[in-house]
Design an enzyme around this catalytic site. Structure first.
Site, mmCIF file in Angstrom:
data_model
loop_
_atom_site.group_PDB
_atom_site.id
_atom_site.type_symbol
_atom_site.label_atom_id
_atom_site.label_comp_id
_atom_site.label_asym_id
_atom_site.label_seq_id
_atom_site.Cartn_x
_atom_site.Cartn_y
_atom_site.Cartn_z
ATOM 1 N N ARG A 86 15.021 -45.589 16.931
ATOM 2 C CA ARG A 86 13.562 -45.484 17.128
ATOM 3 C C ARG A 86 13.113 -46.149 18.426
ATOM 4 O O ARG A 86 12.135 -45.709 19.048
ATOM 5 C CB ARG A 86 12.841 -46.102 15.922
ATOM 6 C CG ARG A 86 11.316 -45.842 15.879
ATOM 7 C CD ARG A 86 10.741 -46.307 14.549
ATOM 8 N NE ARG A 86 9.327 -45.973 14.425
ATOM 9 C CZ ARG A 86 8.324 -46.842 14.572
ATOM 10 N NH1 ARG A 86 8.602 -48.111 14.870
ATOM 11 N NH2 ARG A 86 7.076 -46.464 14.427
ATOM 12 N N ILE A 112 3.255 -43.161 17.471
ATOM 13 C CA ILE A 112 4.428 -42.866 16.662
ATOM 14 C C ILE A 112 4.133 -43.433 15.277
ATOM 15 O O ILE A 112 3.680 -44.575 15.145
ATOM 16 C CB ILE A 112 5.709 -43.482 17.273
ATOM 17 C CG1 ILE A 112 6.938 -43.162 16.426
ATOM 18 C CG2 ILE A 112 5.573 -44.973 17.485
ATOM 19 C CD1 ILE A 112 8.253 -43.625 17.051
ATOM 20 N N SER A 113 4.352 -42.628 14.231
ATOM 21 C CA SER A 113 4.003 -43.048 12.879
ATOM 22 C C SER A 113 4.864 -44.210 12.405
ATOM 23 O O SER A 113 5.994 -44.413 12.864
ATOM 24 C CB SER A 113 4.161 -41.876 11.906
ATOM 25 O OG SER A 113 3.254 -40.838 12.199
ATOM 26 N N LYS A 114 4.323 -44.970 11.454
ATOM 27 C CA LYS A 114 5.102 -46.040 10.837
ATOM 28 C C LYS A 114 6.370 -45.473 10.211
ATOM 29 O O LYS A 114 6.348 -44.377 9.653
ATOM 30 C CB LYS A 114 4.286 -46.707 9.725
ATOM 31 C CG LYS A 114 3.080 -47.487 10.161
ATOM 32 C CD LYS A 114 2.413 -48.080 8.924
ATOM 33 C CE LYS A 114 1.196 -48.917 9.290
ATOM 34 N NZ LYS A 114 0.594 -49.520 8.079
ATOM 35 N N PRO A 115 7.471 -46.208 10.245
ATOM 36 C CA PRO A 115 8.678 -45.747 9.552
ATOM 37 C C PRO A 115 8.429 -45.431 8.083
ATOM 38 O O PRO A 115 8.976 -44.459 7.551
ATOM 39 C CB PRO A 115 9.652 -46.920 9.724
ATOM 40 C CG PRO A 115 9.224 -47.571 11.008
ATOM 41 C CD PRO A 115 7.726 -47.450 11.022
#
Length: 271
Positions: A86, A112-115
């Site tokens: 990431r 970028i979205s949270k994991p």
């Protein structure tokens, strides 16, 4: 291969770490070319990272362990997220935060979205009847490529990924990331995601990273029988967004609601 396949092996090259100054007497020596043996020894040391940097598998595994502790149970997905670096998808100034459960800016007012959000949305896809029967996500349509991270994860779990991005700068950024990391089975399209991508329809799995008032009808039209769609949309009370999960069966569509989420607005056109 078991009933749930392990992630396919994309080649994600590790970054080379840096070496500190060597200890020893302080001797000033002008050496325009290093001895061959010394250079070979140091190159071998660099090729085997110590495991303390962001390029190490243990760093990603700590993120995976947190996701598992938070209730993510899809092992192929967890393995895929343990493979994809990431930190390679965010600005170098933010790389130290890459494996925290936080969204990060990627430019143009996008993130970028949270994991945890990536994991939960893909897990919803994997829980679909068709995906469980196949053991993978099949042909995937992603709406909103962003920096390319989620596409890289999806590529480990599917036969192909078609990812559409309306912002050209992000489309080009994602293309650089995925090319550098040699991510397989992934094609990027610069276009209006609200239209899906009809030339390659139908898709077994559709996932979107932007939310509107409701799901565009064309997305449902491009969903294969036996397929599942997961996307954010405005909640019934109009105060936020929720995940919408749609399955397409022989008799039509069934729809359910998942968790509350917060995504950027779904917009039409390209820019």
């Amino acid at each position: 291969m078991s009933d749930k396949p392990s992630p396919r092996g994309a080649r994600f090259p590790a970054s080379l770490g840096s070496r500190g100054p060597s200890a020893g007497p302080q001797v000033t020596l002008l050496r325009p070319q290093r001895p061959l043996q010394e250079a070979a020894r140091d190159a071998a040391r660099l090729a085997a990272p110590s495991g303390l940097g962001l390029d190490s598998a243990p760093v990603r595994q700590r993120m995976v362990q947190r996701l598992r502790a938070d209730g993510v149970r899809c092992e192929p997905l967890l393995q895929a997220m343990g493979l994809v670096p990431r930190h390679e998808f965010v600005d170098s100034a933010l790389a130290a935060q890459a494996y925290e459960d936080t969204s990060l800016p990627i430019g143009l007012s996008q993130t970028i979205s949270k994991p945890s959000v990536v994991a939960r949305m893909i897990e919803w896809l994997y829980l679909g009847e068709g995906a469980r029967a196949r053991g993978h996500l099949g042909r995937v349509l992603e709406i909103g490529t962003g920096c390319g991270y989620q596409a890289a994860v999806l590529a480990q779990l599917s036969t192909s990924v078609m990812s559409v991005e309306r912002l050209k700068a992000l489309h080009e950024l994602a293309a650089r990331h995925l090319h550098r990391l040699q991510v397989p089975r992934c094609r990027l399209v610069y276009g209006d995601g609200m239209r899906g991508h009809p030339p390659n329809a139908p898709y077994d799995s559709i996932i979107a990273a932007a939310g509107g008032d409701d799901l565009p009808a064309v997305w449902l039209e491009q969903l294969a029988v036996g397929g599942r769609l997961v996307a954010p949309a405005r909640s019934a009370d109009g105060r936020g967004q929720v995940l919408v999960i749609v399955d397409r069966g022989p008799a039509g569509f069934t729809r359910r609601l998942g968790e509350a989420v917060q995504f950027v607005p779904l917009k039409s056109g390209t820019h």
